[in-house]
Design a protein around this motif. Structure first.
Motif, mmCIF file in Angstrom:
data_model
loop_
_atom_site.group_PDB
_atom_site.id
_atom_site.type_symbol
_atom_site.label_atom_id
_atom_site.label_comp_id
_atom_site.label_asym_id
_atom_site.label_seq_id
_atom_site.Cartn_x
_atom_site.Cartn_y
_atom_site.Cartn_z
ATOM 1 N N ARG A 26 -1.213 14.125 -11.526
ATOM 2 C CA ARG A 26 -1.309 15.431 -12.178
ATOM 3 C C ARG A 26 -2.171 16.346 -11.306
ATOM 4 N NH1 ARG A 26 2.323 15.006 -16.570
ATOM 5 N NH2 ARG A 26 2.044 12.978 -17.558
ATOM 6 N N SER A 27 -2.229 17.598 -11.678
ATOM 7 C CA SER A 27 -3.010 18.548 -10.889
ATOM 8 C C SER A 27 -4.495 18.210 -10.884
ATOM 9 C CB SER A 27 -2.809 19.966 -11.434
ATOM 10 O OG SER A 27 -3.234 20.040 -12.797
ATOM 11 N N ASN A 28 -4.962 17.544 -11.959
ATOM 12 C CA ASN A 28 -6.389 17.207 -12.052
ATOM 13 C C ASN A 28 -6.662 15.709 -11.930
ATOM 14 O OD1 ASN A 28 -5.231 16.447 -14.457
ATOM 15 N ND2 ASN A 28 -6.872 17.262 -15.755
ATOM 16 N N SER A 29 -5.689 14.955 -11.402
ATOM 17 C CA SER A 29 -5.880 13.505 -11.270
ATOM 18 C C SER A 29 -6.996 13.191 -10.282
ATOM 19 C CB SER A 29 -4.597 12.826 -10.797
ATOM 20 O OG SER A 29 -3.586 12.903 -11.777
ATOM 21 N N PRO A 30 -7.769 12.151 -10.547
ATOM 22 C CA PRO A 30 -8.766 11.702 -9.566
ATOM 23 C C PRO A 30 -8.068 11.286 -8.275
ATOM 24 C CG PRO A 30 -9.132 10.654 -11.701
ATOM 25 C CD PRO A 30 -7.805 11.340 -11.778
ATOM 26 N N ALA A 31 -8.818 11.233 -7.197
ATOM 27 C CA ALA A 31 -8.265 10.813 -5.907
ATOM 28 C C ALA A 31 -7.725 9.390 -6.008
ATOM 29 C CB ALA A 31 -9.342 10.885 -4.839
ATOM 30 N N MET A 32 -6.739 9.078 -5.165
ATOM 31 C CA MET A 32 -6.145 7.749 -5.177
ATOM 32 C C MET A 32 -7.196 6.697 -4.882
ATOM 33 S SD MET A 32 -2.934 6.244 -2.949
ATOM 34 C CE MET A 32 -3.901 5.797 -1.517
ATOM 35 N N ARG A 33 -7.156 5.623 -5.654
ATOM 36 C CA ARG A 33 -8.096 4.530 -5.462
ATOM 37 C C ARG A 33 -7.513 3.514 -4.483
ATOM 38 N NH1 ARG A 33 -8.132 4.539 -11.514
ATOM 39 N NH2 ARG A 33 -9.452 6.304 -12.093
ATOM 40 N N ASP A 34 -8.244 2.442 -4.281
ATOM 41 C CA ASP A 34 -7.849 1.370 -3.363
ATOM 42 C C ASP A 34 -6.398 0.955 -3.626
ATOM 43 O OD1 ASP A 34 -7.537 -0.983 -1.907
ATOM 44 O OD2 ASP A 34 -9.526 -1.740 -2.412
ATOM 45 N N PRO A 35 -5.510 1.090 -2.632
ATOM 46 C CA PRO A 35 -4.091 0.776 -2.844
ATOM 47 C C PRO A 35 -3.732 -0.686 -2.622
ATOM 48 C CG PRO A 35 -4.362 1.683 -0.668
ATOM 49 C CD PRO A 35 -5.741 1.681 -1.296
ATOM 50 N N ARG A 86 0.829 -1.208 0.000
ATOM 51 C CA ARG A 86 0.000 0.000 0.000
ATOM 52 C C ARG A 86 0.863 1.258 0.000
ATOM 53 N NH1 ARG A 86 -2.818 -2.686 4.763
ATOM 54 N NH2 ARG A 86 -4.367 -4.086 3.802
ATOM 55 N N GLU A 87 1.944 1.232 0.776
ATOM 56 C CA GLU A 87 2.844 2.393 0.797
ATOM 57 C C GLU A 87 3.486 2.599 -0.564
ATOM 58 O OE1 GLU A 87 3.612 4.845 3.015
ATOM 59 O OE2 GLU A 87 1.800 4.070 3.981
ATOM 60 N N GLY A 88 3.870 1.488 -1.211
ATOM 61 C CA GLY A 88 4.460 1.588 -2.539
ATOM 62 C C GLY A 88 3.475 2.150 -3.551
ATOM 63 N N TYR A 141 3.729 5.625 -5.660
ATOM 64 C CA TYR A 141 3.512 5.663 -7.116
ATOM 65 C C TYR A 141 2.496 6.737 -7.479
ATOM 66 C CZ TYR A 141 0.722 3.869 -11.145
ATOM 67 O OH TYR A 141 -0.031 3.724 -12.291
ATOM 68 N N TYR A 142 1.415 6.802 -6.702
ATOM 69 C CA TYR A 142 0.382 7.810 -6.970
ATOM 70 C C TYR A 142 0.934 9.225 -6.750
ATOM 71 C CZ TYR A 142 -3.867 10.581 -6.546
ATOM 72 O OH TYR A 142 -4.819 11.556 -6.700
ATOM 73 N N GLU A 143 1.581 9.434 -5.623
ATOM 74 C CA GLU A 143 2.059 10.785 -5.291
ATOM 75 C C GLU A 143 3.108 11.284 -6.277
ATOM 76 O OE1 GLU A 143 0.846 12.827 -3.139
ATOM 77 O OE2 GLU A 143 -0.573 11.434 -2.221
ATOM 78 N N LYS A 144 3.959 10.391 -6.748
ATOM 79 C CA LYS A 144 5.038 10.803 -7.656
ATOM 80 C C LYS A 144 4.543 11.119 -9.065
ATOM 81 C CE LYS A 144 9.007 8.509 -5.497
ATOM 82 N NZ LYS A 144 9.982 7.383 -5.601
ATOM 83 N N HIS A 145 3.421 10.523 -9.450
ATOM 84 C CA HIS A 145 3.012 10.643 -10.849
ATOM 85 C C HIS A 145 1.690 11.368 -11.053
ATOM 86 C CE1 HIS A 145 5.724 7.071 -10.683
ATOM 87 N NE2 HIS A 145 6.233 7.665 -11.737
#
Length: 702
Positions: A358-367, A346-348, A352-356
């Motif tokens: 965009r300004s308009n990306s949807p919220a992070m989904r189930d990790p 989940r941390e990985g 991955y989500y935080e590093k990539h």
């Protein structure tokens, strides 16, 4: 013109001349037929993957003139199950005229909305992102497929060179790019630069092939895939052993399934930390070859290449670092270690989500991971329902095939993480997810029902499946069970013969549930029988049989099921089907009524004990449900009729008349009563009794 059947080694030639001839000159019907037989072979394309189209001349309803229309699989469809309702029909000239307003690759998403202005058929499915890829090619019939063999070449380091040499210039190469309007223009440019070619390979993605007729397109696709497959086969093991050879020895099949069944509930519970998931287990030879290899540690973290693969499986799997023969009689000792593996995953994923993003990306989904690999045992996949988890498993097998092929002829290359992220969190993909229909109340739930080959149990199973649950049908009557299973879809149910007094068959039923679905959320104790006799005629055997099946059976099935529920840590429901006779003293009924009363009190005791585990235990009390019940086929009906001084034929009306509502009770009524407890609105109710009897005052609980 008659087509000539062809023989292929690596794909299935399914074209039926008689079937095709029956469709006549209906090119759209031939498109659907071609699509369905292509989708029937997972070596050609996976569920929901790829796209097919044809172009026809139609009469414009506004001008009366002949216009060219492209019919193409709509957004979110599957070619294997495609029907006319799944197609989008669009004006070709209008689609191509969009090039005049195209503002460049930074504005790809706005083009999708403009596709709607090009619709010819007002009953069209929403056009897919692949629409311009087909529109800018001039051919009447086009296949865009995701065959493992082609993607293996497309996802290899030397893919372009291999494509050029293998197909002798007959297949052009277009480097990886996310599907969209610009990629459609690139396909047109590739064709103009390579006149006379028979197809185009999309780097890291898939294959485009075509033909003037549906059959020519079909055979062209098969021939290209066959050539790619044969090339890979020639190279397996030539440079080095496949996947570097075997590192881990697989357990034998029975041991693998035993280990998988034991650990599946634990994995399911951890994979459900955000949303409850349904599982699938797979220990096919393809899976074992990969997970037991030296290259597992190198290739698994790289992730998949084809967008369809990682959209279904996430970018990479979780690999369990525990011995295949790990002792699993006590999961508590292992749980903390596997929890750490999940936490790291989940941390990985968050990183991955935080590093990539965009300004308009949807919220992070189930990790949480979708795919979990256990060397020596097999692969687990977890998703929102059985079909999705099964398809995720199939997609990861596709990815394994791609990696095996790419490594055999060159070196496997996955998509750059930013490219992968931009597809996974594409706003158009998010919009598609938001358009998904609302989940049913029992979606994500797995229910095991005893005595479910007929009568009340079967009605409960039907109700649960209709409300979205996965169902484990169990019964002591194997023939009746097999017949009942045929009423459910491929992913909706499994059937397991179970004797509620036999510990082995109980264990086998739960193991089957864990392998098929990942675990169990709902247990319905419905198996039963009835004996109606006066006290002097009631034998010790009668007493023992009723109390064994009804009381001990409920105890055994519940005890085994609670172990699975506790391993999952997701709570659950136990519903016990008792009877009005548990509360009402009637004549000629001492053994049956006593057993039913014991069932009810056991339910209260279990509710008190299992509350801290969020496992609810409730009772539904039917009365006089004659429809479809084996109980009423025997002497029970005769005994009850005799007790009340009526004939067997008069029993239904007799029972209805003695109720406050003057109603005959059906199996569906009981199923609705059970659903009331598990459907979500009574999630904080336990230890309760629901009478479904038309109103019998003597049975009022309070």
């Amino acid at each position: 013109m008659k087509t000539k059947p062809q023989t292929f080694k690596h794909v299935s030639y399914l074209w039926d001349e008689e079937k095709a001839a029956s469709l006549g000159d209906d090119e759209v019907a031939l498109l659907i037929y071609r699509s369905n037989i292509l989708g029937a072979d997972l070596r050609i394309t996976n569920y929901g993957g790829g796209n097919t189209s044809c172009k026809t001349m139609e009469k414009d309803p506004l001008t009366g003139k002949a216009v060219e229309v492209m019919w193409i699989k709509g957004s979110g469809g599957d070619i294997g199950t495609l029907t006319k309702a799944g197609l989008a029909g669009l004006y070709v000239d209008k689609l191509r005229s969009l090039e005049g307003v195209y503002r460049g690759i930074a504005h790809e998403d706005e083009m999708v909305g403009l596709f709607n202005h090009c619709i010819y058929d007002l009953d069209s499915k929403a056009p897919s992102i692949d629409t311009p890829l087909h529109a800018f090619l001039p051919f009447k019939h086009i296949d865009h497929l995701h065959p493992d063999a082609a993607i293996a070449i497309a996802a290899s380091k030397e893919g372009e060179k291999i494509t050029q040499e293998l197909f002798e210039g007959q297949i052009a190469w277009v480097p990886w790019q996310r599907p969209g309007f610009d990629l459609g223009l690139q396909l047109r440019d590739a064709l103009e630069a390579n006149p006379g070619i028979r197809g185009i390979m999309l780097g890291g993605h898939g294959l485009f092939t075509w033909g003037d007729t549906a059959h020519e397109c079909y055979t062209n696709s098969l021939e290209v895939i066959e050539k790619a497959s044969a090339f890979l086969e020639e190279n397996y093991g030539k440079k080095r052993p496949v996947f570097g050879g075997k590192k881990t020895k697989a357990l034998d099949p029975a041991q693998r399934k035993d280990q998988a069944a034991k650990i599946a509930p634990l994995l399911r519970g951890l994979a459900s930390s955000y949303n409850r998931m349904v599982g699938t287990f797979n220990d096919s030879e393809t899976v074992l070859q990969f997970i037991n290899s030296h290259d597992l540690t190198k290739l698994a973290p790289l992730g998949t290449s084809c967008p369809d693969h990682f959209l279904r499986t996430k970018i990479a799997p979780l690999v369990l670092d525990i011995p295949a023969d790990q002792e699993l009689s006590d999961l508590s000792a292992l749980k903390s270690h596997i929890e750490k593996l999940f936490a790291q995953y989940r941390e990985g994923y968050k990183d991955y989500y935080e590093k990539h993003k965009r300004s308009n990306s949807p919220a992070m989904r189930d990790p949480n991971p979708v795919i979990i690999l256990w060397p020596g045992v097999g692969m687990f996949s977890y998703a929102k329902d059985k079909q999705t988890s099964r398809v995720a498993s199939e997609f990861y097998i596709n990815a394994i095939n791609v990696m095996r092929g790419a490594e055999a002829v060159s070196e496997y290359v996955s998509l750059p993480l930013q490219e992968a992220f931009d597809i996974e969190y594409w706003l158009l993909e998010e919009a598609k997810l938001q358009r998904m229909p609302k989940e049913k109340p029992l979606s994500r739930k797995v229910a095991l029902i005893t005595g479910s080959a007929g009568g009340i149990g079967k009605a409960i199973a039907d109700k649960f499946a209709a409300e979205g649950a996965c169902v484990v049908l169990t019964d002591i009557d194997g023939d009746r069970l097999d017949k009942a299973r045929k009423d459910f879809g491929k992913d909706a149910a499994i059937a397991v013969k179970l004797d509620v007094l036999d510990n082995d068959t109980i264990a086998q039923a739960y193991a089957a549930a864990c392998l098929a679905f990942g675990g169990v959320d709902i247990i319905v104790n419905c198996a039963g029988l009835a004996i109606s006799k006066p006290l002097p005629e009631t034998t010790e055997a009668d007493w023992d049989l009723l109390n064994d099946v009804l009381v001990k059976g409920q105890f055994k099935v519940s005890q085994a099921g609670v172990a699975v529920m506790r391993a999952q840590g997701l709570g659950g429901d136990i519903i016990n089907i008792a009877s009005k006779n548990a509360l009402v003293s009637g004549p000629n009924n001492v053994a049956y009524g006593t057993a039913k009363a014991a069932q009810v009190h056991m339910s209260r005791l279990l509710a008190a004990e299992l509350g801290p585990d969020k496992i609810r235990v409730n009772v539904v009390n039917p009365d006089a449900v004659i429809e479809g019940s084996k109980i009423w086929e025997g002497k029970w009906a005769e005994g009850r009729a005799k007790a009340y001084g009526v004939t067997v034929e008069e029993l239904p009306a007799f029972y209805a008349k003695r109720t406050l509502m003057n109603e005959i009770i059906s199996t569906e009524d009981i199923a609705n009563g059970v659903f009331a407890f598990v459907g979500g609105i009574l999630s904080k109710s336990t230890g309760n009794i629901l009478n479904v009897d038309g109103g019998v005052a003597a049975a009022f609980v309070r």
